[in-house]
Design a protein around this motif. Structure first.
Motif, PDB file in Angstrom:
ATOM      1  N   VAL A   1       0.849  -1.188   0.000  1.00  0.00           N
ATOM      2  CA  VAL A   1       0.000   0.000   0.000  1.00  0.00           C
ATOM      3  C   VAL A   1       0.885   1.239   0.000  1.00  0.00           C
ATOM      4  O   VAL A   1       1.940   1.266   0.641  1.00  0.00           O
ATOM      5  CB  VAL A   1      -0.946  -0.004   1.230  1.00  0.00           C
ATOM      6  CG1 VAL A   1      -0.161  -0.006   2.534  1.00  0.00           C
ATOM      7  CG2 VAL A   1      -1.926   1.156   1.185  1.00  0.00           C
ATOM      8  N   SER A   2       0.478   2.263  -0.742  1.00  0.00           N
ATOM      9  CA  SER A   2       1.250   3.507  -0.793  1.00  0.00           C
ATOM     10  C   SER A   2       0.988   4.311   0.474  1.00  0.00           C
ATOM     11  O   SER A   2      -0.033   4.123   1.151  1.00  0.00           O
ATOM     12  CB  SER A   2       0.864   4.324  -2.019  1.00  0.00           C
ATOM     13  OG  SER A   2      -0.452   4.855  -1.867  1.00  0.00           O
TER      14      SER A   2
ATOM     15  N   GLU B   1       0.159   7.341   0.582  1.00  0.00           N
ATOM     16  CA  GLU B   1      -1.018   8.186   0.368  1.00  0.00           C
ATOM     17  C   GLU B   1      -2.299   7.413   0.634  1.00  0.00           C
ATOM     18  O   GLU B   1      -3.206   7.894   1.309  1.00  0.00           O
ATOM     19  CB  GLU B   1      -1.014   8.719  -1.069  1.00  0.00           C
ATOM     20  CG  GLU B   1      -2.109   9.729  -1.368  1.00  0.00           C
ATOM     21  CD  GLU B   1      -1.956  11.035  -0.597  1.00  0.00           C
ATOM     22  OE1 GLU B   1      -2.992  11.665  -0.323  1.00  0.00           O
ATOM     23  OE2 GLU B   1      -0.814  11.412  -0.271  1.00  0.00           O
ATOM     24  N   ASP B   2      -2.371   6.170   0.110  1.00  0.00           N
ATOM     25  CA  ASP B   2      -3.565   5.355   0.335  1.00  0.00           C
ATOM     26  C   ASP B   2      -3.665   4.891   1.785  1.00  0.00           C
ATOM     27  O   ASP B   2      -4.763   4.714   2.319  1.00  0.00           O
ATOM     28  CB  ASP B   2      -3.558   4.139  -0.588  1.00  0.00           C
ATOM     29  CG  ASP B   2      -3.768   4.509  -2.042  1.00  0.00           C
ATOM     30  OD1 ASP B   2      -4.333   5.603  -2.296  1.00  0.00           O
ATOM     31  OD2 ASP B   2      -3.347   3.734  -2.923  1.00  0.00           O
ATOM     32  N   LEU B   3      -2.516   4.703   2.411  1.00  0.00           N
ATOM     33  CA  LEU B   3      -2.507   4.239   3.791  1.00  0.00           C
ATOM     34  C   LEU B   3      -2.900   5.336   4.765  1.00  0.00           C
ATOM     35  O   LEU B   3      -3.696   5.108   5.684  1.00  0.00           O
ATOM     36  CB  LEU B   3      -1.107   3.715   4.145  1.00  0.00           C
ATOM     37  CG  LEU B   3      -0.910   3.143   5.552  1.00  0.00           C
ATOM     38  CD1 LEU B   3      -1.778   1.908   5.762  1.00  0.00           C
ATOM     39  CD2 LEU B   3       0.563   2.819   5.783  1.00  0.00           C
TER      40      LEU B   3
ATOM     41  N   VAL C   1      -7.443  10.931   3.285  1.00  0.00           N
ATOM     42  CA  VAL C   1      -7.823   9.656   3.907  1.00  0.00           C
ATOM     43  C   VAL C   1      -7.983   9.823   5.412  1.00  0.00           C
ATOM     44  O   VAL C   1      -9.004   9.431   6.009  1.00  0.00           O
ATOM     45  CB  VAL C   1      -6.765   8.576   3.598  1.00  0.00           C
ATOM     46  CG1 VAL C   1      -7.008   7.319   4.455  1.00  0.00           C
ATOM     47  CG2 VAL C   1      -6.787   8.219   2.123  1.00  0.00           C
TER      48      VAL C   1
END
Length: 521
Positions: free
Chosen positions: A214-215, A217-219, A224
């Motif tokens: 997972v990146s 940014e996504d994490l 987010v």
């Protein structure tokens, strides 16, 4: 002559050591930081605080080099710049973590600087501002039980500081591990899109522990974590983040022993006349409650907190007649304004912050109740709704409530409706409906068989609806003295300002002797 020469040599050594940690001596590291779209730790301080107000301590600090892995560590200041400063001519204790130094990680020396910072904030009674950009505990020191077995007493000290002085964090880079714990201990957390990330563990550690790819940014990127409710605000630049810090601190006192700062305002309020047209009479028609907030409070004074998390309730700091207030408002545009588990947590934390710093609370009520169902139970709504009630019950600041439209069920009580939590001023508008549930809900539950057995079920239901509707209008609430008055929307702002001027900063709380109440489980 020899002494003078020796002293001059020492002075030169001191100055050289001091300069080695400044940006001018580290051009390559600075250029790399800029290439990531980020300011340096010292540039951030200059951009945030009043000109010439920053006084640094610990500039000469070096990392400890007493383990098998730390002998070659180059970490001027041990990765954090600490000192005192002023923001809008008010004192703060400030830490800016330096990503150009070992990725912003800290060891024992950096921890000592942070302990000193927290002690300064406690002793001088000033806010703590942390500009976080780093990797937490430096692993070169952490892989040694001689050091790590001591643990990290700073969190205990921050708990003791909590509620006494404001604590603010700006997540100005990838902040996994320790910096995320700092943010969790903060009253206000700002993230910057594109450069900020936060979480308990970063992508590399997640991959090592779980195999998940997972990146960052996504994490744990800005949007987010703001949707998750972990951060309070996402902005597009570091300059906007610093503006948000200034705005947040402007509402709060320097510490809980002081009054929240009031300001002089002009009489003009361009949006005030709009309020009569904002809330539709039809309870089935939606509207944006932020328009009500804008029309009630001082012009352009609103700072919304956690706007993208639990959007079915709005929490915001604003001013009424120049005085700070904390606003909790149901948002009919999302879930009809019903309260779910996330909304309850959001409100509970916001109320706790406001009460800690003596900021009066204003509840704007248009609530169909708590949002039930299997999803609500799996999200522990029963417990989280208790936390919302718990924090309201603990609050000693003045509390005001306005029933704009729906005031149904336990949601009405949790929103400080009526006399349940002894609101200092309880108002309703002519559009208000106050009852244990909606008329439609009551008919479906209590009168289902009677309606089904009628000769004309539709006509009988309509007749019952008309009869019950006459009893839930605000006139009945006023006649029974469940509210202080039923007023037109355009009267509300002046009434609230006058009430706020009359009330003490805090009420005396009469409770039995005890250590502290127990938070709902």
């Amino acid at each position: 002559m020899g002494l003078t020469t020796e002293a001059g040599t020492v002075r030169a050594q001191i100055e050289s050591a001091r300069e080695s940690g400044r940006d001018a001596a580290r051009s390559e590291a600075v250029a790399k930081q800029h290439s990531l779209g980020k300011l340096t730790a010292r540039e951030r301080i200059a951009a945030l605080v009043d000109d010439g107000s920053f006084y640094e301590f610990g500039a000469l600090v070096q990392p400890t080099r007493d383990t098998a892995f730390t002998g070659e560590v180059d970490a001027p200041g041990d990765g954090v710049v600490t000192g005192s400063a002023r923001i809008d001519d008010r004192p703060v204790a400030l830490a800016s973590f330096d990503f150009t130094v070992a990725g912003g990680s800290n060891g024992t020396s950096g921890s000592l600087k942070m302990h000193r910072l927290v002690a300064l904030a406690r002793d001088e009674g000033v806010p703590v501002v942390m500009l976080l950009d780093g990797g937490g505990h430096r692993l070169q020191e952490g892989l040694d039980s001689w050091h790590f077995a001591w643990g990290f007493g700073l969190f205990r000290e921050m708990v003791q500081l909590s509620g006494y002085v404001p604590i603010v964090s700006v997540m100005a880079g990838p902040n996994f591990g320790g910096p995320t714990n700092f943010a969790a201990m903060s009253d206000f957390v700002v993230m910057v899109r594109g450069i900020s990330a936060m979480g308990i563990a970063g992508p590399a550690l997640v991959r090592s522990a779980t195999g998940e790819e997972v990146s960052k940014e996504d994490l744990g990127g800005a949007d987010v974590q703001c949707r998750n409710g972990v951060a309070d605000l996402a902005v597009d630049s570091e300059a906007e983040a610093f503006d948000a810090v200034r705005a947040f601190l402007s509402f709060l006192p320097t510490n809980s022993g002081h009054d929240a700062p009031a300001i002089d305002i002009a009489d003009a309020h361009p949006d005030a006349a709009d309020i009569a047209h904002v809330v539709p009479e039809n309870p089935r028609v939606s509207y944006d409650v932020r328009s009500v907030v804008d029309a009630l409070v001082d012009h352009r004074s609103v700072l919304e907190v956690r706007p993208t998390h639990a959007p079915n309730v709005v929490t915001a700091l604003a001013r009424l007649g120049g005085r700070p207030v904390g606003i909790v408002a149901n948002q009919p545009q999302h879930l009809g304004g019903a309260l779910d588990a996330a909304a309850c947590d959001k409100v509970a934390h916001f109320v706790s912050v406001c009460d800690a710093f003596g900021i009066a609370l204003l509840y704007l009520i248009d609530v169909p109740g708590f949002l039930g169902g299997s999803a609500a139970e799996s999200n522990q709504l029963a417990r989280r709704s208790g936390r919302m009630l718990f924090e309201l019950g603990r609050a000693s600041v003045p509390r005001f409530s306005v029933v704009m439209r729906k005031g149904y069920g336990a949601g009405f009580i949790a929103m400080c409706g009526g006399r349940s939590f002894d609101a200092d001023l309880a108002l309703a508008w002519p559009t208000a409906e106050i009852a244990a549930t909606s008329v439609d809900g009551a008919l479906d539950i209590a009168y289902r068989r009677e309606i089904a057995g009628a000769d004309d079920p539709a006509a009988h239901r309509a007749a019952l609806h008309r009869e019950f509707s006459a009893y839930i209008n605000p006139l009945a609430a006023g006649q029974g003295f469940g509210v202080d008055d039923v007023v037109n929307p355009e009267q509300t702002r002046d009434l609230l300002i006058h009430a706020l001027e009359r009330k003490p900063r805090r009420h005396l709380v009469h409770t039995p002797a005890k250590s502290h109440p127990i938070s709902p489980h």
